[in-house]
Write an enzyme that holds these catalytic residues in place. Structure first.
Site, PDB file in Angstrom:
ATOM      1  N   CYS A  53      -4.420  -2.870   5.463  1.00 28.53           N
ATOM      2  CA  CYS A  53      -4.305  -1.454   5.094  1.00 28.53           C
ATOM      3  C   CYS A  53      -5.469  -0.996   4.236  1.00 28.53           C
ATOM      4  O   CYS A  53      -5.736  -1.569   3.173  1.00 28.53           O
ATOM      5  CB  CYS A  53      -2.985  -1.265   4.342  1.00 28.53           C
ATOM      6  SG  CYS A  53      -2.640   0.434   3.858  1.00 28.53           S
TER       7      CYS A  53
ATOM      8  N   CYS B 272       0.822  -1.205   0.000  1.00 31.15           N
ATOM      9  CA  CYS B 272       0.000   0.000   0.000  1.00 31.15           C
ATOM     10  C   CYS B 272       0.862   1.264   0.000  1.00 31.15           C
ATOM     11  O   CYS B 272       0.604   2.216  -0.747  1.00 31.15           O
ATOM     12  CB  CYS B 272      -0.922  -0.014   1.211  1.00 31.15           C
ATOM     13  SG  CYS B 272      -2.035   1.395   1.265  1.00 31.15           S
TER      14      CYS B 272
END
Length: 389
Positions: A206, A109
């Protein structure tokens, strides 16, 4: 020097205080909320505890971020990276799990969303720098900014930033690098940032959040029951719900109830859907003395300055481990640790440090003991026994 800064405002306390600190320092701050996940569009049904909530968590985070921006009298933008997140983060996450490996979505991410898509958005819109609420810092030497550990060693997040492009680090501010978490909470309370001051820290995947992880994976990777084998006795001691759902070193959720444990996952045969475990009295199966690390992203100005003897973390919050690096090519090293380390896991990240400086990190491809691939040794041991019988 004051700069025009785009700060990623997540709806949490860390980025909120980061925004305040930047404004206090005199920077021209614009906040930006990233939406990267759509539960309904992405079939995030099983294992999702909030699927029936009237307001989805991402929208609640946006409202919390908006309240912070209003309180601090800062502009707030909103960007959508749902497609980019799926293509570059989540699809890689699924592909790795399908191979029986354990990827780290937070690292993906940061690499592809926060410090690529978001970073490029900032540059394209005339900002001098980006900022985040990460607990990290930078150290400048000879005009180059090195990623460095945060003052709060308990919260340091450089492990998750190891795959960020070093050019992005040059234009990134980490306002929380010099303060500790209790101080962050204290500042938020004093500023009356009520939407975030007591808000629980985000956990889970995430930008996706808390999930019943095994049920969540069944949305994308079908489960298939198989046997759990004790690698010492080579006897079947239980049944698993799919080897893809377990990770090396795992001890919970094995449901081996008829023989007192604890038990630990030590290996997998993905093709034959067999999960190998060891009893706590035979934990030597978890230990390796070297591993192959590929696709390393070096965060240094000159790769030739990387010391062959340094420290590494093979998972977040692990104490630093002394290691020796043997370069195979510029982005591949054999990492040796003769003291032996437990539960080194393929698909996870090995992150290297020289003191407080984060040198970079790469993906653990193979794990060895005494020169032999540890997982293949475990599979071979079981198959040899079957042939003998």
């Amino acid at each position: 020097m004051t700069m025009k800064v785009l700060l990623g405002l997540s709806g949490g306390v860390d980025s909120a205080v980061a925004a305040y600190l930047l404004k206090k320092q005199g920077h021209d701050v614009t906040c930006c909320f990233m939406r990267n996940w759509d539960s309904f569009a992405n079939n995030d049904i099983a294992g999702n505890p909030t699927i029936q909530d009237p307001t989805c968590p991402q929208e609640q985070d946006y409202m919390d971020a908006k309240a912070v921006a209003n309180k601090l009298e800062l502009p707030l933008e909103r960007v959508d990276y749902i497609k980019e997140y799926w293509d570059h983060v989540f699809q890689t996450f699924l592909d790795e799990y399908a191979k029986g490996r354990t990827p780290n979505p937070d690292i993906l991410c940061n690499k592809y969303i926060k410090f690529d898509s978001f970073f490029q958005y900032a540059i394209d819109h005339g900002f001098d720098a980006v900022a985040t609420g990460h607990y990290a810092s930078t150290t400048e030497e000879h005009g180059f900014k090195y990623l460095s550990r945060a003052a709060d060693q308990n919260k340091d997040q450089t492990y998750f930033l190891c795959q960020v492009n070093k050019d992005a680090i040059q234009k990134t501010l980490f306002p929380l690098g010099t303060i500790e978490k209790p101080e962050v909470r204290k500042i938020a309370k004093e500023l009356e940032l009520d939407s975030v001051s007591t808000k629980k820290d985000s956990t889970g995947i995430c930008f996706i959040g808390e999930r019943d992880f095994r049920k969540f994976l069944t949305n994308y990777l079908p489960s298939k029951n198989g046997k759990i084998v004790d690698i010492d006795t080579l006897e079947t001691v239980g049944e698993h719900i799919g080897v893809l759902y377990y990770t090396i070193g795992q001890r919970k959720g094995l449901h081996i109830d008829h023989i007192k444990g604890p038990w630990f996952v030590v290996g997998k045969n993905v093709k034959k859907n067999i999960l190998f475990v060891c009893h706590t009295t035979h934990k030597d199966w978890l230990y390796s003395d070297s591993c192959l690390v590929k696709n390393i992203n070096w965060l240094v100005d000159d790769q030739y300055t990387i010391p062959s003897d340094c420290t590494a973390k093979f998972r977040y919050r692990q104490p630093d481990q002394e290691v020796h690096l043997e370069f195979i090519d510029p982005t591949t090293v054999m990492v040796r640790y003769p003291q032996k380390i437990s539960a080194i896991t393929c698909g996870q990240e090995a992150v290297f440090y020289d003191g407080k400086i984060c040198l970079g990190g790469g993906v653990i491809e193979e794990v060895y003991r005494d020169g032999n691939d540890l997982n293949q040794t475990i599979i071979h041991c079981y198959e040899e026994s079957n042939h003998a019988n």
